[in-house]
Design an enzyme around this catalytic site. Structure first.
Site, PDB file in Angstrom:
ATOM      1  NE  ARG A  54       0.238   1.291   3.445  1.00 31.38           N
ATOM      2  CZ  ARG A  54       1.215   2.148   3.642  1.00 31.38           C
ATOM      3  NH1 ARG A  54       2.481   1.750   3.677  1.00 31.38           N
ATOM      4  NH2 ARG A  54       0.990   3.426   3.817  1.00 31.38           N
ATOM      5  N   GLY A  55       0.277   2.406  -0.047  1.00 35.16           N
ATOM      6  CA  GLY A  55       1.052   3.639  -0.207  1.00 35.16           C
ATOM      7  C   GLY A  55       1.123   3.947  -1.700  1.00 35.16           C
ATOM      8  CB  ALA A  56       0.370   7.045  -3.572  1.00 39.69           C
ATOM      9  NE  ARG A  95      -6.134   1.020  -1.497  1.00 37.04           N
ATOM     10  CZ  ARG A  95      -5.437   1.535  -0.476  1.00 37.04           C
ATOM     11  NH1 ARG A  95      -4.149   1.250  -0.345  1.00 37.04           N
ATOM     12  NH2 ARG A  95      -6.023   2.320   0.403  1.00 37.04           N
ATOM     13  CD  GLN A 207      -2.756   2.742   7.017  1.00 34.70           C
ATOM     14  OE1 GLN A 207      -3.299   3.135   8.050  1.00 34.70           O
ATOM     15  NE2 GLN A 207      -3.399   2.634   5.876  1.00 34.70           N
ATOM     16  CG  ASP A 248      -2.887   8.207  -1.269  1.00 30.94           C
ATOM     17  OD1 ASP A 248      -2.724   8.677  -0.125  1.00 30.94           O
ATOM     18  OD2 ASP A 248      -2.618   7.036  -1.586  1.00 30.94           O
ATOM     19  CG  ASN A 258      -1.864  11.704   2.746  1.00 27.15           C
ATOM     20  OD1 ASN A 258      -1.374  10.815   2.050  1.00 27.15           O
ATOM     21  ND2 ASN A 258      -1.457  11.928   3.987  1.00 27.15           N
ATOM     22  CE  LYS A 259      -4.767   5.825   4.678  1.00 26.33           C
ATOM     23  NZ  LYS A 259      -5.840   5.046   3.993  1.00 26.33           N
TER      24      LYS A 259
HETATM   25  O1  MRU Z   1      -4.341   3.369   2.407  1.00 28.84           O
HETATM   26  P1  MRU Z   1      -2.862   3.510   2.258  1.00 28.84           P
HETATM   27  O2  MRU Z   1      -2.078   2.910   3.367  1.00 28.84           O
HETATM   28  O3  MRU Z   1      -2.395   3.041   0.893  1.00 28.84           O
HETATM   29  O4  MRU Z   1      -2.641   5.076   2.319  1.00 28.84           O
HETATM   30  C1  MRU Z   1      -1.348   5.595   2.253  1.00 28.84           C
HETATM   31  C2  MRU Z   1      -1.273   7.063   2.384  1.00 28.84           C
HETATM   32  O5  MRU Z   1      -2.275   7.746   2.522  1.00 28.84           O
HETATM   33  C3  MRU Z   1       0.060   7.696   2.228  1.00 28.84           C
HETATM   34  O6  MRU Z   1       0.185   8.817   3.041  1.00 28.84           O
HETATM   35  C4  MRU Z   1       0.214   8.125   0.769  1.00 28.84           C
HETATM   36  O7  MRU Z   1      -0.025   7.038  -0.072  1.00 28.84           O
HETATM   37  C5  MRU Z   1       1.547   8.684   0.469  1.00 28.84           C
HETATM   38  S1  MRU Z   1       2.744   7.396   0.452  1.00 28.84           S
HETATM   39  C6  MRU Z   1       4.255   7.964   0.103  1.00 28.84           C
END
Ligand code: MRU
Length: 366
Positions: A54-56, A95, A207, A248, A258-259
């Site tokens: 996960r993470g963009a 996603r 996370q 994201d 973002n999250k």
């Molecule tokens: O749902 P996730 O864990 O994929 O969400 C991740 C985030 O929101 C991060 O802050 C974002 O992807 C930036 S990652 C460098």
């Protein structure tokens, strides 16, 4: 990133079998470090959707390697490019919020279609996926160098420890290596700057607690875990010097998805005059999106993620119910922080204001 002295990326091609992509399966961290073998496009779809990765930026890299796997599994008898487009569609659906996914898939589709043979498509696919992974690391290093200068300036003014607040995991585990929001932190450590990081737990999937805290611990970075709701209190009490988060999808006008919970941190930072920066690689900027509030799809995940929490008990990873089973829950995974609350975007090309002039000034071709 080093874990117990061994360097790991978060995704790589199996060293002895090019039909397999290996990932760190993040579902079990921080309690178990599990490496999973991914052997097909469908398996990669599951890994992205169910957040093994996960993470963009890592979602983008994983999708790229998923398209490479499409070139491995394409049946000799079928219309190749049609098959690749189908795989593109499946991966794109995993996603919806992070734009890196589409960016990487578009790059891959261009590389693997229109070739004369499967062998050619496979070679171009591997080369492109390797490039996407390597580029992520390079970009994060540039973000790290630029972001560390901000930390250095605060350290010089303050003549003391710089307290950085971050949300979710925009770290090594959210990218191929280094992280985006954590890259300035790792660079600051290398420069010997005095730093301390507040890690917000990031309900519902934690996370921050499970991934960022572990990463920082493994890398000897002083840090403290806080509940999400504590950030405003810390800021009011001068305990935070700078906030750095990931993104994201950033619109061309500078609004940042973002999250979930990022927006509340930005509001608190604004109210307390604390600089709020977003580490934004260009792969996470949606240059076609003008109005994030109208155009962006905010992912809604299973409500059970809100009602159940995962943890370790007697050496076993377990899920426990924390709300009445019959209570309805809703699980928005992201929110949008309006550009007006953002001090700046740290991109690989420089730091800019969160607006169209700032962004296109750094990326004139876009
Ligand atoms: O749902 P996730 O864990 O994929 O969400 C991740 C985030 O929101 C991060 O802050 C974002 O992807 C930036 S990652 C460098």
């Amino acid at each position: 990133m080093n874990i117990k002295g061994k360097h790991y990326k978060t995704i790589w091609l199996h060293p002895n079998n090019e039909n397999i992509v290996q990932i760190i399966d993040q579902r079990w961290l921080p309690h178990q470090l599990v490496i999973a073998d991914i052997k097909s496009v469908d398996e990669m779809c599951t890994a992205i959707k169910d957040m093994w990765v996960r993470g963009a930026p890592l979602i983008g890299a994983a999708a790229a390697w998923g398209m490479y796997l499409a070139t491995v599994e394409v049946p000799a008898s079928c219309a190749r490019d049609f098959f690749f487009e189908e795989c593109y569609g499946k991966l794109l659906k995993t996603r919806p919020t992070a734009v890196n996914l589409k960016w990487a898939l578009d790059e891959m589709l261009k590389s693997i279609t229109g070739n004369d043979s499967i062998i050619e498509s496979r070679w171009y696919g591997k080369t492109r996926a390797e490039w996407i992974s390597a580029d992520d690391i390079k970009v994060n290093e540039q973000i790290g160098n630029l972001g560390a200068q901000l930390i250095q300036e605060i350290a010089a003014k303050k003549n003391g420890v710089v307290n950085i607040l971050t949300h979710c995991n925009a770290g090594w585990l959210a990218t191929v290596d280094r992280g985006t929001a954590t890259a300035p932190i790792y660079k600051a450590k290398e420069l010997g700057l005095p730093i301390h990081v507040y890690v917000s737990e990031t309900r519902p999937r934690n996370q921050g607690a499970q991934l960022t805290a572990w990463e920082l611990l493994e890398n000897d970075i002083p840090h403290t875990l806080i509940v999400d709701n504590a950030a405003g209190h810390l800021m009011q009490n001068n305990l935070v010097d700078i906030v750095i988060v990931g993104t994201d999808r950033t619109s061309r006008t500078g609004d940042v998805a973002n999250k979930i919970g990022t927006y509340l941190k930005a509001l608190a930072a604004f109210d307390n005059n604390i600089p709020f920066y977003v580490a934004a690689p260009s792969s996470s900027i949606d240059f076609n999106m003008r109005n994030a509030f109208k155009e962006l799809i905010i992912e809604e995940r299973n409500p059970d993620e809100v009602k159940y929490v995962q943890g370790l008990e007697n050496n076993q990873i377990k899920q426990v119910l924390i709300a009445p089973e019959a209570t309805p829950a809703i699980n928005y995974a992201f929110d949008i922080t309006p550009a007006k609350l953002i001090t700046g975007l740290i991109t690989e090309n420089g730091i800019c204001a969160a607006n169209e002039i700032g962004i296109t000034g750094l990326f004139p071709g876009k």
